[in-house]
Design a protein around this motif. Structure first.
Motif, PDB file in Angstrom:
ATOM      1  N   PHE A   1      -5.661  -0.675   5.258  1.00 24.42           N
ATOM      2  CA  PHE A   1      -6.924  -0.657   4.524  1.00 24.42           C
ATOM      3  C   PHE A   1      -7.477  -2.067   4.446  1.00 24.42           C
ATOM      4  CE2 PHE A   1      -4.473   2.961   3.395  1.00 24.42           C
ATOM      5  CZ  PHE A   1      -5.386   3.999   3.313  1.00 24.42           C
TER       6      PHE A   1
ATOM      7  N   CYS B   1      -7.312   0.398  -7.026  1.00 24.53           N
ATOM      8  CA  CYS B   1      -6.050   0.441  -6.273  1.00 24.53           C
ATOM      9  C   CYS B   1      -4.885   0.502  -7.261  1.00 24.53           C
ATOM     10  CB  CYS B   1      -5.938  -0.795  -5.386  1.00 24.53           C
ATOM     11  SG  CYS B   1      -4.334  -0.916  -4.566  1.00 24.53           S
TER      12      CYS B   1
ATOM     13  N   CYS C   1      -2.865   5.844  -0.770  1.00 26.14           N
ATOM     14  CA  CYS C   1      -3.494   6.865  -1.618  1.00 26.14           C
ATOM     15  C   CYS C   1      -4.958   7.073  -1.259  1.00 26.14           C
ATOM     16  CB  CYS C   1      -3.373   6.474  -3.079  1.00 26.14           C
ATOM     17  SG  CYS C   1      -4.407   5.077  -3.510  1.00 26.14           S
ATOM     18  N   TYR C   2      -5.531   6.161  -0.496  1.00 27.89           N
ATOM     19  CA  TYR C   2      -6.922   6.240  -0.041  1.00 27.89           C
ATOM     20  C   TYR C   2      -7.971   6.015  -1.125  1.00 27.89           C
ATOM     21  CZ  TYR C   2      -5.706   7.705   4.651  1.00 27.89           C
ATOM     22  OH  TYR C   2      -5.219   7.731   5.926  1.00 27.89           O
TER      23      TYR C   2
ATOM     24  N   CYS D   1      -8.991   3.191  -2.371  1.00 32.02           N
ATOM     25  CA  CYS D   1      -9.851   2.026  -2.104  1.00 32.02           C
ATOM     26  C   CYS D   1     -10.999   2.404  -1.183  1.00 32.02           C
ATOM     27  CB  CYS D   1      -9.028   0.905  -1.487  1.00 32.02           C
ATOM     28  SG  CYS D   1      -8.026   1.445  -0.106  1.00 32.02           S
TER      29      CYS D   1
ATOM     30  N   CYS E   1       0.822  -1.221   0.000  1.00 30.59           N
ATOM     31  CA  CYS E   1       0.000   0.000   0.000  1.00 30.59           C
ATOM     32  C   CYS E   1       0.850   1.263   0.000  1.00 30.59           C
ATOM     33  CB  CYS E   1      -0.884  -0.017   1.232  1.00 30.59           C
ATOM     34  SG  CYS E   1      -1.900   1.430   1.384  1.00 30.59           S
ATOM     35  N   ILE E   2       0.411   2.249  -0.772  1.00 32.28           N
ATOM     36  CA  ILE E   2       1.084   3.542  -0.758  1.00 32.28           C
ATOM     37  C   ILE E   2       0.181   4.629  -0.177  1.00 32.28           C
ATOM     38  CG2 ILE E   2       2.694   3.065  -2.635  1.00 32.28           C
ATOM     39  CD1 ILE E   2       0.583   4.752  -4.351  1.00 32.28           C
TER      40      ILE E   2
ATOM     41  N   PHE F   1      -4.906  -4.862  -3.670  1.00 29.94           N
ATOM     42  CA  PHE F   1      -6.132  -5.586  -3.993  1.00 29.94           C
ATOM     43  C   PHE F   1      -6.027  -6.094  -5.425  1.00 29.94           C
ATOM     44  CE2 PHE F   1      -7.360  -2.432  -0.810  1.00 29.94           C
ATOM     45  CZ  PHE F   1      -7.821  -3.302   0.165  1.00 29.94           C
TER      46      PHE F   1
HETATM   47  S1  SF4 Z   1      -6.040   2.004  -3.066  1.00 32.43           S
HETATM   48 FE1  SF4 Z   1      -5.953   1.629  -0.903  1.00 32.43          FE
HETATM   49  S2  SF4 Z   1      -4.770  -0.216  -0.674  1.00 32.43           S
HETATM   50 FE2  SF4 Z   1      -4.391   0.542  -2.736  1.00 32.43          FE
HETATM   51  S3  SF4 Z   1      -2.564   1.766  -2.517  1.00 32.43           S
HETATM   52 FE3  SF4 Z   1      -4.274   3.143  -2.311  1.00 32.43          FE
HETATM   53  S4  SF4 Z   1      -4.653   3.256  -0.114  1.00 32.43           S
HETATM   54 FE4  SF4 Z   1      -3.360   1.485  -0.480  1.00 32.43          FE
END
Ligand code: SF4
Ligand code: SF4
Ligand code: SF4
Ligand code: SF4
Ligand code: FES
Lengths: 899, 171
Positions: free
Chosen positions: A181, A201, A154-155, A157, A151-152, A206
């Motif tokens: 997450f 994502c 990024c929010y 998801c 995970c990076i 995911f």
């Molecule tokens: S979508 Fe969610 S799980 Fe995927 S990188 Fe962004 S924060 Fe992490």
């Protein structure tokens, strides 16, 4: 319009959008993570930094996040500024301080936005020398794999799952660089759109768990544009194959239909194609035979018998048409129940002759008031439910715009809106997943829903008859709904076939027509039961009962049943009798079913992945799906089998049809309602610079080894006579015509984010126009011809239940049921009743209730549900062992078992 | 005339040069360790299969003569279900070795693989996998990857912290 100077070059752009999407629309490569075209900006990742200058004399400028800044006129920005570049490179380095060394074992690899952005920013060496934080993964059920270390933060998801799709069992936990997450504990992700996490994502946190079972990199897939076969909405998909089996389904962006997302039934239902029990060889009286033998046999049999053909709402119009041509117009029957047949015809009549237009999914998203009648959308037409979820934001978003907050400024907009929702009125048989966003819900028997519809329509236009003796509270409800709809700029009424009640559909039409009188923007959506229900209905043909009668009265003795399990469309007793009476039953299908088990001749038909075809979705949009790979064994498309049979039997007309195009042309010429279907894709002779469009990416590997164990000399790749796609990696690499995009890819953009490059503007229409052809347009200026008969009020009867359907996203669709992953989500049969009835019968949850309906006795565990009205019992539509036709009907309570 | 004589003279002088021809096959040739010959799949120091089925070698191969299918064991360790190289196509360019992130695939100094029947040049995993680490001793990809496998849980890799307790309230 505004003028924007990017690195001193002027561009004419739309004002008001953010700088990031503007730059992407203009074709610039600008890295980003947290911004998503369907979800807007939150400015969380800091990856999209650019320089903005005060004026042309400002040489220093300031760094801003391009996704958070609106375009203003004469603005000067720089993407290539050295400081901005360095900033972006540093940012991605920081985002990856904890990123594992996983690309080789990561399912995202090769279609990874993080990989792409890393290359784009130029970040190449890790500077961070400390230990990496790690996380424990969760088991999220059969659809989605979880690998939290990647995970990076990024929010995206959680914004998709909770904010966009209304999920409740997913969130972000912990703080700072520990954020996590997932779910509060291991368990199946409940939301029906969870599969989109694999595309939303940008990393491999995911990923598609079904793909993982037979993992293949994106570059190794043979892909073709396809259309989802699992409900009537016709979402566009990409289907990918490797080594002769279908490996995955991904979203194929369509600006009018599904946009960026598809539902989990559509994404994971594909596995039926690979099922071990697929029919792969012709079978004659229980014995596997070869191709020539079966053709010879059929020729003989067709010659000496009187044949009828039964088509299917899940087969393409080409297959249905070929069957019709083979058996003759008068011997062709729609393989759907009487009610389904009549309601589909009614739907066409309403949409074509009535004044209200049927909107696309995209248009539903922008509706500012919605009235749902009799449909549990999440289960019957999932993506429509997702569209409705977006629509309730339309009205509050108007205030957001007034407050000078741009609509893409997602966090600010959501803070501003809070829990405010636009008017959604939902009248359904029992509670649905959309109730949490509905302004008013009403649970009632289908006829009562229709009565509410009449009452509402009457309040909008008094020429619709009012409901007599209507209770006061319902009058008030009807007033509220009518008011809400009248005030809206773009109201939409949604109904459909899933409650199988004509009166509901008629009432919905009345409401939409009444609204349309004063508001021409009114939309009316009618959902169907299967992927080509409407296409079949648009093609002339008798009812299934007619077919039964033809055999029972000995007008015919042989039935060709194509891609149809008759037990889903007729009662067990009638179908049994019919199949017994047939001297010969010839079944063309790909997946075993009860009808097939009674056949004398079984012909292995191709699934959607092995076929070309056209489907008409509930909007009346004809859409083409392409063969993904040439089937092995003797499998071929139903229409091709039927063509071969026709030619064999000396059918003059059919002998002129050589391929897909010839048939499609004939359909266009002979079926007035399907006119123009041959125009939806370029012809098979279409070439760009003399080249076909390749189904395989240019990095496709293993060509000279994949079959070498069988024979070291490679076979010639198959040629596609039906389309201008090739089965190889050679061909034109530029933008394919929008109707035949086999996969999204652009230099530097290996992930699905490359779709930006295929759109006229970000999140807009595909270049060259969105594919498909709308075959039904409303008769805009006609006076509505209202349905005048108000149904009687619903009166429960003691000792009886009025048995109705309830649909299940996993379980009610025939084909996705056979998918290994989806089948794990199918509920066990049950019957849903009201607590009052349960109390009267002294039943508690899970105890058995035995009742007779449609001449069959069912003994099922009860589910007690507060929302279903007393006197009603709901049975899951078409689950294993459950009926799929004939309801709603009275059922007689037999006994209860309190074990 | 003069140039003919000069050529003959030079040729004559060659008789006294060191011999380059060796009496192969009686006499074996000595090849440098990095000579690009027959391809093998190696194992990591623990004896596990190094190949993780990432498909990078296959993608790098300019003649597309590598094909494989990735799968994983019950603990999540990836490995190739099958791995096939069609040596009748291979041009021994070594791109696969360069692409391999795990040092699994290696070209070795052996070229003695002629066959009368071309079909015999199709090597499967059983023909490719050797019991050794080849040129790159010591490297174990799974020790540095974030994926958990049997015997190595989350946080037990090199340079990894113990897994985060997401329910902890400590900032
Ligand atoms: S979508 Fe969610 S799980 Fe995927 S990188 Fe962004 S924060 Fe992490
Ligand atoms: S998420 Fe992307 S960058 Fe990270 S390990 Fe997976 S493929 Fe590599
Ligand atoms: S909503 Fe319907 S058409 Fe769309 S993906 Fe789901 S099942 Fe398929
Ligand atoms: S590159 Fe290496 S690890 Fe990847 S598949 Fe090839 S041999 Fe296996
Ligand atoms: S995309 Fe702009 S901050 Fe994340």
């Amino acid at each position: 319009m505004a003028t924007l100077y990017i690195d001193n070059q002027p561009y004419e752009v739309t004002s008001g959008n953010n700088l990031l999407e503007t730059c992407l629309t203009l074709g610039f490569d600008l890295p980003y993570f947290c911004w998503h075209p369907a979800m807007g900006s939150v400015g969380a990742c800091r990856q999209c930094a650019i320089k903005v200058y005060k004026d042309e004399n400002d040489k220093k400028g300031k760094l801003v996040m391009s996704c958070m800044e609106p375009v203003t006129n004469n603005q000067r920005i720089s993407i290539t500024d050295a400081e901005a570049k360095e900033f972006r490179e540093e940012i991605i380095g920081w985002l990856m301080t904890n990123h594992p060394h996983d690309c080789a074992v990561c399912d995202e690899g090769g279609s990874c936005h993080l990989q792409d952005m890393t290359v784009m920013t130029g970040h190449s060496y890790r500077k961070f020398r400390y230990k990496k934080r790690t996380h424990i993964n969760q088991n999220l059920g059969p659809f989605i794999n979880h690998e939290m270390n990647r995970c990076i933060q990024c929010y995206r998801c959680v914004r998709f799952y909770n904010d966009y799709a209304g999920g409740k069992d997913f969130d972000v936990f912990a703080s700072r660089n520990n954020v996590y997450f997932g779910r509060h504990e291991d368990g199946v992700l409940e939301n029906e759109f969870s599969g989109n996490l694999s595309e939303v994502c940008p990393t491999g946190v995911f990923t598609d768990k079904t793909l993982k079972q037979h993992y293949t990199r994106k570059w190794d897939l043979t892909m073709a544009p396809s259309v989802c076969q699992h409900c009537s909405l016709g979402c566009n998909t990409i289907a990918g194959e490797r080594y002769g089996s279908l490996r995955m389904i991904a979203n194929r962006y369509h600006g009018e239909v599904n946009g960026y997302f598809i539902c989990d039934r559509g994404r994971f239902g594909y596995e039926f194609v690979n099922a071990p029990d697929r029919v792969r060889q012709p079978v004659l009286n229980g014995k596997t035979v070869g191709r020539d033998e079966i053709m010879e046999e059929i020729k003989k049999r067709l010659k000496e018998s009187k044949v009828i053909g039964i088509g299917s709402p899940r087969a393409s119009i080409q297959s249905n048409f070929a069957l019709k041509a083979l058996v003759g117009k008068n011997n062709f029957y729609h393989g759907v129940s009487e009610n389904e047949h009549d309601m589909a015809e009614l739907a066409i009549q309403i949409l074509k002759e009535g004044p209200a237009r049927t909107p696309s999914l995209k248009e539903v998203e922008s509706a500012d008031a919605i009235f749902i009648m009799g449909e549990d959308l999440t289960n019957s037409s999932p993506m429509l439910a997702l569209a409705v979820r977006q629509a309730v934001r339309v009205k509050p978003m108007k205030e957001v715009i007034q407050a000078n907050i741009p609509d893409w400024h997602d966090y600010a907009a959501r803070e501003f809106v809070q829990e405010k929702k636009g008017p959604l009125y939902s009248a359904t048989i029992h509670g649905t997943k959309l109730d949490d966003i509905a302004a008013q819900t009403h649970y009632a028997a289908p006829d009562e829903i229709a009565r509410l519809g009449f009452a509402v329509a009457h309040r909008i236009d008094s020429s619709v008859p009012d409901v007599e003796n209507y209770p006061d509270e319902l009058k008030k409800l009807a007033d509220t709904i009518a008011e809400g709809l009248k005030k809206a700029e773009r109201p939409v009424v949604i109904s459909g076939l899933s409650s199988e009640s004509e009166s509901v559909m008629k009432a919905a039409a009345n409401v939409a027509w009444a609204l349309n009188k004063s508001n021409k923007n009114t939309g009316l959506v009618l959902t169907m039961l299967e992927c080509n229900s409407l296409g079949l209905a648009m093609m002339g043909g008798g009812k299934l009962d007619g077919a039964f009668n033809a055999i029972l009265h000995s007008h015919a003795d042989t039935a060709i049943i194509m891609e149809n399990d008759l037990y889903r469309h007729g009662s067990t007793a009638t179908v049994d009798k019919f199949l017994k009476m047939c001297r010969q039953i010839i079944v063309l299908d790909h997946t075993p079913n009860p009808t097939m088990s009674k056949a004398h001749v079984i012909i292995p038909a191709g699934t959607f992945a092995e076929s070309d075809g056209t489907l008409v979705n509930n909007e009346g949009r004809a859409q083409r799906f392409f063969q993904v790979y040439e089937a092995t064994d003797v499998i071929q498309e139903s229409w091709r089998w039927l063509l071969n049979m026709g030619v064999n039997a000396g059918n003059e007309r059919m002998s002129h049809w050589k391929n897909f195009e010839d048939i499609t042309k004939a359909i266009s010429d002979e079926e007035p309602m399907l006119k123009g279907v041959e125009t939806i894709t370029p012809p098979a002779t279409y070439r760009v610079a003399g080249q076909r469009i390749p189904r395989e990416p240019h990095r496709y590997s293993g060509r000279t080894a994949m079959n070498a164990h069988l024979n070291v000399s490679e076979p010639k790749p198959p040629e596609d006579p039906d389309s201008s796609l090739s089965y190889t990696m050679e061909g034109y690499r530029g933008l394919a015509p929008s109707s035949m995009i086999p996969y999204f890819w652009s230099p530097g953009w290996n992930s699905v984010q490359s779709v930006n490059k295929y759109q006229q503007e970000v999140a807009g229409h595909l270049r060259g126009g969105d594919p498909g052809l709308r075959l039904i347009e409303a008769n805009k200026n006609t006076e509505p011809n209202y349905f005048m008969s108000v149904p009687e009020f619903f009166q429960p009867i003691a000792g009886h239940f009025w048995v109705v359907w309830t649909h299940h996203i996993y379980g009610s669709d025939e084909l996705s049921n056979k998918s290994a992953s989806v089948s794990q989500r199918v509920p066990k049969p049950y019957v849903m009743i009201n607590p009052k009835d349960a109390e009267e019968l002294k039943l508690t949850e899970g105890q058995l209730l035995s009742f007779e309906v449609l001449k069959d006795v069912y003994e099922l565990p009860v589910r007690i549900n507060n929302t279903i009205p007393a006197g009603l019992a709901a049975m899951p539509y078409a689950l294993e062992g459950m009926p799929a036709t004939g309801l709603p009907e009275w059922g007689i309570i037999k006994s209860v078992d309190r074990k | 005339m003069f140039s003919i004589i000069q050529s003959m003279w030079l040729t004559f002088l060659h008789m006294f040069h060191k011999r380059e021809t060796i009496q192969y096959p009686e006499e074996k040739i000595k090849l440098p360790a990095r000579w690009r010959g027959r391809i093998v799949l190696t194992r990591d120091p623990d004896g596990g299969e190094r190949c993780v089925g990432c498909y990078l070698c296959a993608a790098a191969c300019p003649v597309d003569c590598i094909s494989l299918q990735a799968t994983e064991d019950e603990y999540g360790r990836r490995y190739p279900e099958f791995f096939r190289i069609n040596f009748s196509r291979c041009i021994f360019c070594g791109y696969c070795e360069e692409a391999c992130p795990t040092y699994a695939i290696q070209l070795i100094p052996d070229f003695e693989m002629c066959e009368y029947n071309r079909q015999n040049l199709v090597y499967e995993k059983a023909d490719l996998l050797v019991n050794g680490q080849g040129k790159y001793p010591g490297y174990n990809y799974y020790k540095v990857a974030g994926l958990a496998i049997k015997g190595k849980g989350k946080g037990q890799g090199e340079n990894e912290e113990q897994p985060v307790d997401v329910k902890s309230l400590i900032p």
